[in-house]
Design an enzyme around this catalytic site. Structure first.
Site, PDB file in Angstrom:
ATOM      1  N   SER A  41     -56.558  60.501  -0.134  1.00 53.53           N
ATOM      2  CA  SER A  41     -55.415  59.609   0.029  1.00 53.53           C
ATOM      3  C   SER A  41     -55.662  58.314  -0.722  1.00 53.53           C
ATOM      4  O   SER A  41     -56.796  57.863  -0.856  1.00 53.53           O
ATOM      5  CB  SER A  41     -55.156  59.320   1.509  1.00 53.53           C
ATOM      6  OG  SER A  41     -55.945  58.235   1.945  1.00 53.53           O
ATOM      7  N   LYS A  42     -54.569  57.772  -1.215  1.00 50.73           N
ATOM      8  CA  LYS A  42     -54.634  56.510  -1.961  1.00 50.73           C
ATOM      9  C   LYS A  42     -55.189  55.401  -1.058  1.00 50.73           C
ATOM     10  O   LYS A  42     -55.914  54.520  -1.501  1.00 50.73           O
ATOM     11  CB  LYS A  42     -53.225  56.161  -2.462  1.00 50.73           C
ATOM     12  CG  LYS A  42     -53.177  54.983  -3.411  1.00 50.73           C
ATOM     13  CD  LYS A  42     -53.731  55.317  -4.779  1.00 50.73           C
ATOM     14  CE  LYS A  42     -53.493  54.193  -5.761  1.00 50.73           C
ATOM     15  NZ  LYS A  42     -54.193  54.391  -7.014  1.00 50.73           N
ATOM     16  N   ARG A  43     -54.829  55.482   0.238  1.00 47.00           N
ATOM     17  CA  ARG A  43     -55.280  54.460   1.188  1.00 47.00           C
ATOM     18  C   ARG A  43     -56.807  54.373   1.242  1.00 47.00           C
ATOM     19  O   ARG A  43     -57.370  53.326   1.484  1.00 47.00           O
ATOM     20  CB  ARG A  43     -54.755  54.776   2.595  1.00 47.00           C
ATOM     21  CG  ARG A  43     -53.377  54.223   2.883  1.00 47.00           C
ATOM     22  CD  ARG A  43     -53.108  54.201   4.375  1.00 47.00           C
ATOM     23  NE  ARG A  43     -53.274  55.511   4.981  1.00 47.00           N
ATOM     24  CZ  ARG A  43     -52.338  56.449   4.994  1.00 47.00           C
ATOM     25  NH1 ARG A  43     -51.178  56.221   4.410  1.00 47.00           N
ATOM     26  NH2 ARG A  43     -52.551  57.612   5.576  1.00 47.00           N
TER      27      ARG A  43
END
Length: 494
Positions: A263-265
């Protein structure tokens, strides 16, 4: 029927039929993560393999997630990757428009048609739409479900705010078939009456998807396995409308490790990040294709595929149910293969901006440095620090002249440089002449080539590890600079 059926019939008449049609339908959120790129790639390959049509549709109904210029990232990424769409917002097509917000007028009419058929109902409850996916919503308690169609319409006409919900049967089961996961059956009582149209008149993602996929004639729907749980509700919508159900292809997630999805997070790289990290588009695509799919038959052992080759061999049966772990080391292995397979001129062009980050001297040849690098480079971003010594001799320790395998010691190195400087002063400056001069000098001094070459290379480069040997480095540096550096090396040894 109170609705104008002619409008619906005209929409049906526009739907292209007779060949495979797939769609990539990203939300414009500002970047293309690896899982999204894989969906785009598989969707493209299914269409190309079947000689069908590949469609780009922008899904922008969730206004809260929109990012300015994000659609440009989608277009740019797909163009760089060679995933050329046959229909889409920028190229048009027979079922335009291809941006969801521009299609908003249609969704409400289809929801009303469902309500008239009894497969949906108007709901006037003050229930927050965000509760829908929490699992706490008990469909059976919704009093609006039992309102008659006429009663509900009268309240709508009065201007009461409402949502339109799907009416899920209380009894029985729904079975759908997935290309990877096979037949899946769920009990209808486990499904909630999901919202189809929100109070603001916009459709929910789940509803808009079904309407658009049908009206665009989509035959194969590729998406993440997280949508498996929503698929029975999609099926019930298709059945309620009397429409053909597409082939579902659910792909297991791309994982960072055994327990966490990428995930980008969490800082996992997007396609653009990987490009900035020095990976080639071909390597990224080839590697991403194999994250959850493998070729079968005589191709089963093969790893490297161009995009046209992938289109030729890609079949849905090769898609795996197991999650795939994204491994940067494995991607680096693919990247090294593609760098080494490039035409020398193409490699030099790709390497030039990286070489010029540290080699500013215009007299030094980029193509000659690139020729040294090509077989020794795994990522383009490694280049600047590999070649910085061409621009300026680093400050190095005389200890570097000591090398056991080359039988080089400070004393022998001093003798070698003392002899090499006049020998090179008298030499023409090309690779063959430099090599011949140093080889004959080693013979004359009765030492192995390595005993002479090691100190010459260390003095010329000031580094223990270099792309290329003494001869190539001296040639690229030029005669004057080489001799200047060798004399400095001798001073260091003195």
């Amino acid at each position: 029927m109170s609705l104008d059926m002619k409008w619906f019939e005209e929409n049906e008449a526009r739907i292209p039929k007779g060949k495979t049609r797939t769609r990539f339908a990203p939300s414009p959120t500002g970047y293309m993560h690896v899982g999204n790129l894989r969906t785009a790639l598989y969707t493209y390959l299914i269409a190309r393999h079947a000689g069908g049509t590949f469609i780009l549709r922008i899904e922008d109904t969730d206004q809260s997630r929109l990012v300015e210029d994000a659609a440009d990232v989608i277009y740019r990424t797909m163009e760089e990757c060679g995933l050329e769409h046959d229909e889409g917002p920028d190229v048009g097509g027979p079922v335009a428009p291809y941006i969801q917000s521009e299609r908003r007028g249609a969704y409400g009419r289809y929801a009303e048609l469902l309500a008239e058929k009894g497969s949906a109902y108007y709901c006037f409850c003050e229930k927050a739409e965000s509760e829908e996916d929490s699992g706490d919503f008990d469909r059976g308690d919704d009093p609006c479900r039992s309102l008659s169609y006429e009663e509900a319409r009268a309240r709508v006409e009065k201007g009461e705010p409402y949502v339109i919900r799907q009416r899920i049967p209380h009894e029985g089961t729904t079975t759908f078939s997935d290309a990877s996961f096979g037949d899946i059956t769920v009990e209808n009582k486990t499904l909630d009456d999901q919202v189809l149209m929100k109070r603001d008149g916009l459709p929910t993602y789940n509803f808009a998807n079904v309407i658009d996929d049908h009206l665009m004639g989509i035959t194969h729907v590729v998406r993440g396995s997280e949508y498996l749980s929503s698929t029975p509700k999609y099926n019930l919508l298709y059945e309620a409308f009397g429409w053909d159900v597409p082939v579902y292809v659910h792909c297991s997630p791309v994982m960072r490790d055994a327990h966490n999805k990428m995930s980008k997070r969490h800082g996992d790289p997007s396609y653009e990040d990987l490009r900035e990290q020095g990976f080639l588009t071909q390597a990224i695509l080839n590697y991403v294709a194999l994250l959850g799919w493998s070729p079968r038959g005589e191709m089963a052992e093969r790893e490297f595929f161009t995009l046209p080759e992938l289109a030729e061999v890609f079949d849905i049966g090769g898609i795996s149910k197991s999650p795939a772990i994204f491994d940067l080391e494995k991607l680096t292995y693919f990247n090294a293969h593609y760098l080494r397979s490039m035409e020398p001129a193409a490699f030099a062009a790709a390497a030039e901006p990286y070489i010029r980050q540290t080699v500013k001297n215009p007299a030094i040849s980029v193509s000659e440095i690139a020729a040294l690098l090509q077989q020794r480079c795994e990522k383009l971003t490694e280049i600047p620090e590999k070649v910085d010594f061409f621009d300026a001799l680093p400050d190095y320790d005389a200890e570097l002249f000591t090398h056991k395998k080359s039988k080089s010691t400070p004393e022998s190195a001093k003798a070698m440089l003392t002899a090499a400087i006049p020998a090179l002063e008298a030499t023409e400056w090309n690779n063959e002449a430099i090599l011949a001069a140093l080889a004959s000098l080693a013979e004359k001094l009765e030492v192995k080539n390595a005993t002479l070459m090691w100190p010459v290379r260390i003095a010329a480069a000031g580094k223990a590890v270099t792309p290329g040997g003494a001869v190539e480095i001296c040639h690229i540096l030029g005669k004057d600079e080489t001799l200047r550096r060798l004399k400095l090396g001798l001073e260091k040894l003195n």
